[in-house]
Write a protein that holds these residues in place. Structure first.
Motif, PDB file in Angstrom:
ATOM      1  N   LYS A  12     -36.894  92.179  22.053  1.00 35.67           N
ATOM      2  CA  LYS A  12     -38.150  91.654  21.521  1.00 35.67           C
ATOM      3  C   LYS A  12     -38.486  90.278  22.094  1.00 35.67           C
ATOM      4  N   THR A  13     -37.475  89.471  22.339  1.00 34.91           N
ATOM      5  CA  THR A  13     -37.714  88.138  22.899  1.00 34.91           C
ATOM      6  C   THR A  13     -38.355  88.244  24.279  1.00 34.91           C
ATOM      7  N   GLU A  14     -37.861  89.172  25.087  1.00 38.18           N
ATOM      8  CA  GLU A  14     -38.438  89.379  26.422  1.00 38.18           C
ATOM      9  C   GLU A  14     -39.860  89.926  26.326  1.00 38.18           C
ATOM     10  N   LEU A  15     -40.096  90.832  25.375  1.00 40.16           N
ATOM     11  CA  LEU A  15     -41.453  91.345  25.171  1.00 40.16           C
ATOM     12  C   LEU A  15     -42.408  90.225  24.780  1.00 40.16           C
ATOM     13  N   LEU A  16     -41.949  89.357  23.896  1.00 41.07           N
ATOM     14  CA  LEU A  16     -42.778  88.223  23.484  1.00 41.07           C
ATOM     15  C   LEU A  16     -43.108  87.328  24.679  1.00 41.07           C
ATOM     16  N   LYS A  17     -42.118  87.088  25.525  1.00 39.76           N
ATOM     17  CA  LYS A  17     -42.355  86.290  26.734  1.00 39.76           C
ATOM     18  C   LYS A  17     -43.384  86.962  27.648  1.00 39.76           C
ATOM     19  N   GLN A  18     -43.311  88.285  27.770  1.00 33.93           N
ATOM     20  CA  GLN A  18     -44.268  89.017  28.603  1.00 33.93           C
ATOM     21  C   GLN A  18     -45.687  88.902  28.045  1.00 33.93           C
ATOM     22  N   VAL A  19     -45.824  89.024  26.726  1.00 28.67           N
ATOM     23  CA  VAL A  19     -47.146  88.902  26.104  1.00 28.67           C
ATOM     24  C   VAL A  19     -47.714  87.514  26.353  1.00 28.67           C
ATOM     25  N   ILE A  20     -46.901  86.493  26.143  1.00 27.52           N
ATOM     26  CA  ILE A  20     -47.355  85.111  26.329  1.00 27.52           C
ATOM     27  C   ILE A  20     -47.741  84.874  27.787  1.00 27.52           C
ATOM     28  N   ALA A  21     -46.941  85.366  28.724  1.00 28.74           N
ATOM     29  CA  ALA A  21     -47.256  85.194  30.150  1.00 28.74           C
ATOM     30  C   ALA A  21     -48.569  85.880  30.506  1.00 28.74           C
ATOM     31  N   ARG A  22     -48.783  87.090  29.989  1.00 23.83           N
ATOM     32  CA  ARG A  22     -50.027  87.814  30.275  1.00 23.83           C
ATOM     33  C   ARG A  22     -51.223  87.075  29.676  1.00 23.83           C
ATOM     34  N   LEU A  23     -51.074  86.557  28.458  1.00 24.86           N
ATOM     35  CA  LEU A  23     -52.167  85.811  27.831  1.00 24.86           C
ATOM     36  C   LEU A  23     -52.458  84.514  28.585  1.00 24.86           C
ATOM     37  N   GLU A  24     -51.409  83.856  29.082  1.00 23.43           N
ATOM     38  CA  GLU A  24     -51.618  82.641  29.880  1.00 23.43           C
ATOM     39  C   GLU A  24     -52.381  82.961  31.158  1.00 23.43           C
ATOM     40  N   ASP A  25     -52.057  84.079  31.800  1.00 20.98           N
ATOM     41  CA  ASP A  25     -52.795  84.506  32.996  1.00 20.98           C
ATOM     42  C   ASP A  25     -54.253  84.810  32.655  1.00 20.98           C
ATOM     43  N   ASP A  26     -54.461  85.527  31.549  1.00 24.32           N
ATOM     44  CA  ASP A  26     -55.824  85.847  31.118  1.00 24.32           C
ATOM     45  C   ASP A  26     -56.622  84.583  30.827  1.00 24.32           C
ATOM     46  N   LEU A  27     -55.976  83.608  30.195  1.00 22.97           N
ATOM     47  CA  LEU A  27     -56.648  82.352  29.882  1.00 22.97           C
ATOM     48  C   LEU A  27     -57.040  81.616  31.157  1.00 22.97           C
ATOM     49  N   LEU A  28     -56.152  81.557  32.113  1.00 19.81           N
ATOM     50  CA  LEU A  28     -56.449  80.891  33.380  1.00 19.81           C
ATOM     51  C   LEU A  28     -57.631  81.561  34.074  1.00 19.81           C
ATOM     52  N   GLN A  29     -57.641  82.879  34.102  1.00 18.47           N
ATOM     53  CA  GLN A  29     -58.754  83.605  34.725  1.00 18.47           C
ATOM     54  C   GLN A  29     -60.064  83.353  33.997  1.00 18.47           C
ATOM     55  N   ALA A  30     -60.031  83.342  32.677  1.00 14.24           N
ATOM     56  CA  ALA A  30     -61.252  83.095  31.898  1.00 14.24           C
ATOM     57  C   ALA A  30     -61.760  81.675  32.123  1.00 14.24           C
ATOM     58  N   GLN A  31     -60.853  80.711  32.186  1.00 17.14           N
ATOM     59  CA  GLN A  31     -61.255  79.327  32.432  1.00 17.14           C
ATOM     60  C   GLN A  31     -61.869  79.181  33.825  1.00 17.14           C
ATOM     61  N   GLN A  32     -61.277  79.833  34.809  1.00 20.60           N
ATOM     62  CA  GLN A  32     -61.821  79.769  36.167  1.00 20.60           C
ATOM     63  C   GLN A  32     -63.188  80.443  36.236  1.00 20.60           C
ATOM     64  N   ALA A  33     -63.343  81.567  35.542  1.00 22.78           N
ATOM     65  CA  ALA A  33     -64.637  82.263  35.523  1.00 22.78           C
ATOM     66  C   ALA A  33     -65.696  81.407  34.844  1.00 22.78           C
ATOM     67  N   ALA A  34     -65.335  80.735  33.761  1.00 23.42           N
ATOM     68  CA  ALA A  34     -66.284  79.857  33.065  1.00 23.42           C
ATOM     69  C   ALA A  34     -66.689  78.693  33.961  1.00 23.42           C
ATOM     70  N   LEU A  35     -65.739  78.117  34.662  1.00 23.03           N
ATOM     71  CA  LEU A  35     -66.040  76.999  35.560  1.00 23.03           C
ATOM     72  C   LEU A  35     -66.953  77.443  36.700  1.00 23.03           C
ATOM     73  N   THR A  36     -66.671  78.589  37.281  1.00 24.10           N
ATOM     74  CA  THR A  36     -67.509  79.114  38.370  1.00 24.10           C
ATOM     75  C   THR A  36     -68.931  79.357  37.875  1.00 24.10           C
ATOM     76  N   ALA A  37     -69.071  79.964  36.704  1.00 29.25           N
ATOM     77  CA  ALA A  37     -70.404  80.225  36.151  1.00 29.25           C
ATOM     78  C   ALA A  37     -71.128  78.922  35.832  1.00 29.25           C
ATOM     79  N   TYR A  38     -70.404  77.938  35.312  1.00 30.68           N
ATOM     80  CA  TYR A  38     -71.004  76.636  35.020  1.00 30.68           C
ATOM     81  C   TYR A  38     -71.500  75.971  36.301  1.00 30.68           C
ATOM     82  N   GLU A  39     -70.664  76.002  37.335  1.00 34.26           N
ATOM     83  CA  GLU A  39     -71.072  75.401  38.613  1.00 34.26           C
ATOM     84  C   GLU A  39     -72.295  76.106  39.185  1.00 34.26           C
TER      85      GLU A  39
END
Length: 160
Positions: free
Chosen positions: A3-30
């Protein structure tokens, strides 16, 4: 499964999703604020459309940020039969045709499939239809899930 490894995988995937969303927001803002996208007439809406997109992407990033924070606060505990299934539970189910599936129950907002030891694990939240009916249940219980194709009877085989 760990379960600890699964939790790490979920957090890593969410961090990647957050980075992509932030980059998309910045691109749209620009795009929205770029001098070439200033409206020249009422039909020139590229800048306005880009600003709507930037707002939507910023909201998406905020939602992912909140989901990530909730998952980082998740405390993984050993299964307690007196409490039944709770957040952080790793559950194995079987249907009436002996098809098995593994679920990892955590905070809402992170529905995804993960792989561990060659096995597929579906991440669900407590507000998902299956999550709702599993909370508080224990090993050996049977639950009924209403799906578009009818009713599905599932047995809880194990909980970690």
């Amino acid at each position: 499964m760990n379960k600890t490894e699964l939790l790490k995988q979920v957090i890593a995937r969410l961090e990647d999703d957050l980075l992509q969303a932030q980059q998309a927001a910045l691109t749209a803002y620009e795009t929205a604020t770029h001098e070439e996208n200033i409206a020249e007439n009422k039909y020139d809406t590229l800048g306005l459309e880009a600003s709507y997109l930037a707002t939507g992407q910023a909201r998406r990033a905020a939602a992912i940020r909140q989901t990530l924070a909730n998952w980082k606060l998740l405390v993984l505990r050993a299964f307690d039969p007196l409490l039944g299934i709770q957040l952080g539970a790793l559950i194995e189910l079987s249907d009436d045709e002996d098809r098995r599936q593994c679920l990892f129950l955590g905070p809402d907002g992170a529905a995804m499939k993960l792989q561990q030891d060659g096995q597929s694990i579906q991440v669900i939240g407590p507000q998902a239809p299956l999550g709702l009916i599993l909370i508080g249940k224990t090993v050996g219980d049977e639950v009924t899930l209403h799906v578009a194709s009818g009713v599905q009877l599932l047995e809880i085989l194990s909980v970690d």
